[in-house]
Design an enzyme around this catalytic site. Structure first.
Site, short mmCIF file in Angstrom:
data_model
loop_
_atom_site.label_atom_id
_atom_site.label_comp_id
_atom_site.label_asym_id
_atom_site.label_seq_id
_atom_site.Cartn_x
_atom_site.Cartn_y
_atom_site.Cartn_z
CB CYS A 97 14.78 60.65 36.26
SG CYS A 97 13.81 59.69 35.10
CG HIS A 139 13.42 65.11 32.87
ND1 HIS A 139 14.57 64.88 33.57
CD2 HIS A 139 12.67 63.97 33.00
CE1 HIS A 139 14.54 63.66 34.08
NE2 HIS A 139 13.39 63.08 33.77
CD GLU A 140 8.88 63.76 32.96
OE1 GLU A 140 8.88 62.61 32.48
OE2 GLU A 140 9.35 64.02 34.09
NI NI Z 1 12.51 61.24 34.06
#
Ligand code: NI
Length: 168
Positions: A97, A139-140
């Site tokens: 990330c 994830h986003e």
């Molecule tokens: Ni991220």
């Protein structure tokens, strides 16, 4: 276009919940262009969420066409007010990330998802994704709810890894 500053862990603002976008205008499209530039400038940047640059709106960008290994993907996606409606299968995979630059970690995600989202013009689309791209979208979308992959590690002791070099 301008590259935006990325908030990094443990910045408390990354825990903030983002609000839905209601106005689709030129200002929004200008922000989307800046957000895209910021994503593409990052090492291994296959996705970014607006709260990572301090705009707490439900906006994410994903582009899995740029990975080293080709994976099934939709190319560049602008996902505004995304809503995941179906999850299928579970798999452990490694995630990184831009807001956690020094670490990667193992996280369980659905292998296939169905979701809807609006594009930059306010038009709603439905998508089905699998594998790496499905992982990136999940994830986003977590960022929009103030969650980082650090919050989902399979095991904090065994599934967090310090990065040596960035790989794209
Ligand atoms: Ni991220």
């Amino acid at each position: 276009m301008a590259k935006l500053e990325i908030l990094t862990y443990p910045d408390e603002r990354l825990k903030q919940e983002s609000v839905p976008v209601e106005v689709f205008d030129e200002e929004l499209r200008g922000f989307l262009a800046d957000l895209e530039e910021t994503m593409r400038a990052g090492p291994g940047g296959v996705g970014i969420a607006a709260p990572q640059v301090g705009r707490f709106a439900r906006i994410v960008l994903v582009d899995c066409s740029v990975t080293r290994k080709p994976v099934p993907n939709h190319g560049f996606m602008v996902l505004i007010n995304p809503e995941i409606t179906e999850w299928d299968g579970m798999k452990v995979g490694r995630e990184g990330c831009m807001s956690v630059p020094d670490y990667t970690g193992n996280v369980i995600r659905a292998e296939r998802i169905t979701f809807s989202a609006f594009d930059g013009d306010g038009v709603r689309h439905e998508y089905q994704c699998e594998g790496f791209e499905a992982r990136a979208v999940q994830h986003e979308c977590d960022h929009l709810d103030g969650m980082l992959f650090l919050d989902r590690l399979v095991s904090r002791r065994n599934d967090l890894f310090r990065r040596k070099v960035y790989q794209k």
